[in-house]
Design a protein around this motif. Structure first.
Motif, PDB file in Angstrom:
ATOM      1  N   LYS A   9     -71.411  15.796   1.103  1.00 38.70           N
ATOM      2  CA  LYS A   9     -71.024  14.642   0.272  1.00 38.70           C
ATOM      3  C   LYS A   9     -71.898  14.604  -0.972  1.00 38.70           C
ATOM      4  O   LYS A   9     -73.077  14.950  -0.903  1.00 38.70           O
ATOM      5  N   VAL A  10     -71.327  14.155  -2.084  1.00 41.39           N
ATOM      6  CA  VAL A  10     -72.164  13.955  -3.271  1.00 41.39           C
ATOM      7  C   VAL A  10     -72.832  12.592  -3.097  1.00 41.39           C
ATOM      8  O   VAL A  10     -72.155  11.566  -3.073  1.00 41.39           O
ATOM      9  N   VAL A  11     -74.150  12.586  -2.936  1.00 41.93           N
ATOM     10  CA  VAL A  11     -74.839  11.321  -2.677  1.00 41.93           C
ATOM     11  C   VAL A  11     -75.371  10.690  -3.957  1.00 41.93           C
ATOM     12  O   VAL A  11     -75.697   9.504  -3.968  1.00 41.93           O
ATOM     13  N   GLN A  36     -62.510  15.318  -9.589  1.00 43.53           N
ATOM     14  CA  GLN A  36     -62.499  16.781  -9.701  1.00 43.53           C
ATOM     15  C   GLN A  36     -63.938  17.324  -9.706  1.00 43.53           C
ATOM     16  O   GLN A  36     -64.223  18.347  -9.084  1.00 43.53           O
ATOM     17  N   GLU A  37     -64.821  16.615 -10.388  1.00 45.97           N
ATOM     18  CA  GLU A  37     -66.227  17.047 -10.414  1.00 45.97           C
ATOM     19  C   GLU A  37     -66.842  16.950  -9.019  1.00 45.97           C
ATOM     20  O   GLU A  37     -67.569  17.845  -8.571  1.00 45.97           O
ATOM     21  N   ARG A  38     -66.508  15.858  -8.341  1.00 50.75           N
ATOM     22  CA  ARG A  38     -67.022  15.664  -6.983  1.00 50.75           C
ATOM     23  C   ARG A  38     -66.554  16.797  -6.072  1.00 50.75           C
ATOM     24  O   ARG A  38     -67.341  17.417  -5.351  1.00 50.75           O
ATOM     25  N   GLU A  39     -65.280  17.101  -6.138  1.00 45.11           N
ATOM     26  CA  GLU A  39     -64.743  18.148  -5.270  1.00 45.11           C
ATOM     27  C   GLU A  39     -65.345  19.515  -5.609  1.00 45.11           C
ATOM     28  O   GLU A  39     -65.641  20.306  -4.714  1.00 45.11           O
ATOM     29  N   THR A  40     -65.527  19.753  -6.903  1.00 45.29           N
ATOM     30  CA  THR A  40     -66.108  21.036  -7.317  1.00 45.29           C
ATOM     31  C   THR A  40     -67.526  21.171  -6.765  1.00 45.29           C
ATOM     32  O   THR A  40     -67.903  22.226  -6.239  1.00 45.29           O
ATOM     33  N   ALA A  41     -68.308  20.104  -6.877  1.00 48.60           N
ATOM     34  CA  ALA A  41     -69.694  20.148  -6.391  1.00 48.60           C
ATOM     35  C   ALA A  41     -69.734  20.400  -4.889  1.00 48.60           C
ATOM     36  O   ALA A  41     -70.522  21.211  -4.393  1.00 48.60           O
ATOM     37  N   ILE A  42     -68.862  19.720  -4.170  1.00 48.94           N
ATOM     38  CA  ILE A  42     -68.835  19.885  -2.711  1.00 48.94           C
ATOM     39  C   ILE A  42     -68.433  21.310  -2.340  1.00 48.94           C
ATOM     40  O   ILE A  42     -69.046  21.944  -1.474  1.00 48.94           O
ATOM     41  N   ARG A  43     -67.431  21.828  -3.054  1.00 42.93           N
ATOM     42  CA  ARG A  43     -66.996  23.190  -2.737  1.00 42.93           C
ATOM     43  C   ARG A  43     -68.067  24.214  -3.093  1.00 42.93           C
ATOM     44  O   ARG A  43     -68.247  25.213  -2.405  1.00 42.93           O
ATOM     45  N   ALA A  44     -68.805  23.964  -4.171  1.00 41.14           N
ATOM     46  CA  ALA A  44     -69.863  24.901  -4.569  1.00 41.14           C
ATOM     47  C   ALA A  44     -70.964  24.927  -3.511  1.00 41.14           C
ATOM     48  O   ALA A  44     -71.446  25.995  -3.121  1.00 41.14           O
ATOM     49  N   ALA A  45     -71.363  23.747  -3.004  1.00 40.82           N
ATOM     50  CA  ALA A  45     -72.402  23.714  -1.961  1.00 40.82           C
ATOM     51  C   ALA A  45     -71.895  24.428  -0.712  1.00 40.82           C
ATOM     52  O   ALA A  45     -72.616  25.186  -0.072  1.00 40.82           O
ATOM     53  N   ARG A  46     -70.619  24.212  -0.411  1.00 41.43           N
ATOM     54  CA  ARG A  46     -70.048  24.825   0.786  1.00 41.43           C
ATOM     55  C   ARG A  46     -69.954  26.347   0.647  1.00 41.43           C
ATOM     56  O   ARG A  46     -70.130  27.078   1.619  1.00 41.43           O
ATOM     57  N   ALA A  47     -69.708  26.829  -0.572  1.00 42.44           N
ATOM     58  CA  ALA A  47     -69.589  28.274  -0.780  1.00 42.44           C
ATOM     59  C   ALA A  47     -70.870  28.996  -0.365  1.00 42.44           C
ATOM     60  O   ALA A  47     -70.846  30.154   0.034  1.00 42.44           O
ATOM     61  N   PHE A  48     -72.014  28.283  -0.477  1.00 40.33           N
ATOM     62  CA  PHE A  48     -73.293  28.883  -0.097  1.00 40.33           C
ATOM     63  C   PHE A  48     -73.759  28.377   1.262  1.00 40.33           C
ATOM     64  O   PHE A  48     -74.871  28.663   1.683  1.00 40.33           O
TER      65      PHE A  48
END
Ligand SMILES: Nc1ncnc2c1ncn2[C@@H]1O[C@H](COP(=O)(O)OP(=O)(O)OP(=O)(O)O)[C@@H](O)[C@H]1O
Ligand SMILES: [Mg+2]
Ligand SMILES: [Mg+2]
Length: 473
Positions: free
Chosen positions: A362-364, A394-406
């Motif tokens: 989650k973006v906290v 869209q920014e929130r989803e991008t950030a979450i997906r980026a953290a998940r990618a790693f």
């Protein structure tokens, strides 16, 4: 029918009764009355002390169901004393003493419990004289005079939620005494955990298949409930090796070694993000000087960004206004045998980037960093300033997906606001807490502990692999 106060308070105990220890998360256990003993005793396993010497704690496990050693309840409690106790077979033993609430048929009172893991103690619990209040009458010839409880409670989902907040033993792997480290210690201790800061480069280990362990200052490190890695960029290979060792032991690491390694390697990180279809500036890299021209062609036209792979704090990030300038920067970097990548300059970001702090998917919190006057780089270390910002879906989803990618549980995702949507610049596995807590006024470290607690403390019962079913008592 109403009882007189006297009748309500009167309890009759047989030689064995069902009791519960709510402070320890034990809803049902059978205890034998032992009027020959002063203090009550609990049959505990894996007894280990922890915490500061001024406020020592003890942790241990209980197997409340006789013959079911696969049922384990992890407990912790402050130590109130250490006493020499003579057990029923006449042997003396120095035991830790804790205090806990004893509940029988809706009536609760505090009792002292000594912890022992002697197999000579047949029952899970003995009730000594101190625990038997004045109003308890013992009927030595009978048992279960109080309502009988059932071990079935251990199988209910409710059990998970009613488990008390067990104190955790946390390791912060860090070489620095900075705001982030101090906040991790302060917030953890506020929650009753014991938090030890361990200098990453002082850890050493024997690489051993059968008994992996981590040593520090002449001793083997204890079993931590969680490790919070704060690995500086300069020691990534050694730091991640230490985390791998903790992973081998089975210790929960907030960020896995693999995610730290891949996010630190800029080439690898960009490849991983591209594969996960995460928006990022057009990026290219090449090793040979013969390809400089083609490399620039791949990215587009000037202005271009040339970035050292080892860059942090914006130190190796150069803006080349023209193609000629880009060529000479690239030549200079090659001359120094430095590795770099070439990137499209996202002009509309105008010296601003967005840091999204992702914890547990989650973006906290998020903040906007603005570079110092005249600088295209927004790094706070370069004199930039930060303030809290609302981000788009869209920014929130991008950030979450980026953290998940790693596969990072805790990540600082930096993105640029471009005409074509959010473009991720990098994913940081040891994000600093100072800028984000100060600019947003949020307790980010608290959110991290929420995540750790829910990860390592949810189930009071762990089922061990072997389904050994010995007959009861
Ligand atoms: N492609 C780009 N377009 C526009 N601005 C950029 C671009 N790449 C980087 N910047 C600016 O330069 C800053 C530093 O870049 P980047 O974060 O990639 O480098 P760094 O040295 O790794 O910094 P950090 O200390 O955050 O790890 C960014 O925060 C951003 O403001
Ligand atoms: Mg970086
Ligand atoms: Mg950055």
């Amino acid at each position: 029918m109403t009882n007189t106060p006297d009748e309500t308070q009167q309890l009759q105990f047989g030689w064995e009764e069902w009791v519960s220890l709510p402070d320890l998360g034990v809803p049902a256990i059978r205890a034998k009355v032992d009027t020959g003993a002063r203090t009550s005793a609990l049959h505990a396993f894996d007894i280990e002390t922890f915490g500061p010497s001024s406020k020592p704690k003890v942790r241990f496990t209980i197997h409340p169901i006789p013959g079911r050693d696969d049922f384990v309840i992890p407990c912790s409690a402050p130590i109130i004393d250490r006493r020499e106790v003579t057990s029923s077979n006449g042997e003396k033993e120095l035991r830790y003493v804790i205090e806990s609430t004893l509940t029988v048929n809706g009536d609760s009172w505090p009792v002292e419990l000594t912890l022992t893991n002697r197999s000579t103690m047949q029952s899970r619990m003995l009730l000594g004289r101190q625990a038997l209040k004045d109003h308890i009458t013992i009927v030595a010839t009978d048992r279960f005079m109080q309502p009988e409880l059932s071990y079935d409670v251990y199988h209910t989902a409710k059990m998970r939620h009613q488990a008390p907040a067990r104190a955790l033993r946390i390791c912060v792997l860090s070489r620095e005494d900075n705001y982030s480290t101090r906040r991790l210690v302060e917030e953890g201790e506020k929650r009753g955990h014991s938090v030890e800061v361990i200098n990453t480069t002082r850890c050493y280990m024997a690489i051993n298949a059968m008994a992996p362990e981590v040593h520090y200052d002449g001793k083997r490190l204890p079993r931590f409930d969680a490790v919070i890695p704060r690995i500086g960029a300069s020691i990534t290979p050694y730091g991640t090796a230490i985390i791998r060792q903790f992973e081998t032991i089975g210790t929960y690491c907030v960020n896995p070694s693999a995610g730290i390694t891949s996010s630190r390697d800029k080439l690898y990180a960009h490849q991983l993000m591209a594969r996960a279809k995460i928006g990022m500036p057009n990026t290219a890299f090449a090793a040979s000087p013969k390809d400089t021209n083609n490399l620039i062609g791949l990215v587009g036209t000037a202005p271009l960004i040339v970035k050292l792979l080892e860059s942090t704090q914006g130190k190796g990030v150069v803006l080349a206004e023209t193609k000629k300038a880009a060529e000479s920067v690239i030549d200079a970097f090659r001359g120094l045998k430095a590795n770099f990548l070439v990137q499209d300059f996202v002009k509309e970001a105008a010296g601003e980037d967005i840091r999204c702090l992702v914890i547990g998917g989650k973006v906290v919190a998020s903040m906007k960093r603005t570079g110092a006057e005249g600088d295209f780089r927004s790094n706070l270390h370069r004199g930039g300033s930060a303030k809290s910002v609302r981000i788009t879906k869209q920014e929130r989803e991008t950030a979450i997906r980026a953290a998940r990618a790693f596969d990072l549980n805790m990540a600082g995702v930096d993105l640029l606001r471009s005409e074509g949507g959010p473009k991720v610049l990098e994913v940081n596995s040891s994000p600093g807490f100072e800028g984000i807590e100060r600019s947003t006024g949020k307790n980010i470290v608290g959110r991290l502990y929420d995540q750790i607690e829910s990860r390592v403390r949810p189930a009071p019962i762990r089922r061990r692999k072997s389904g050994a079913k010995k007959s009861a008592e």
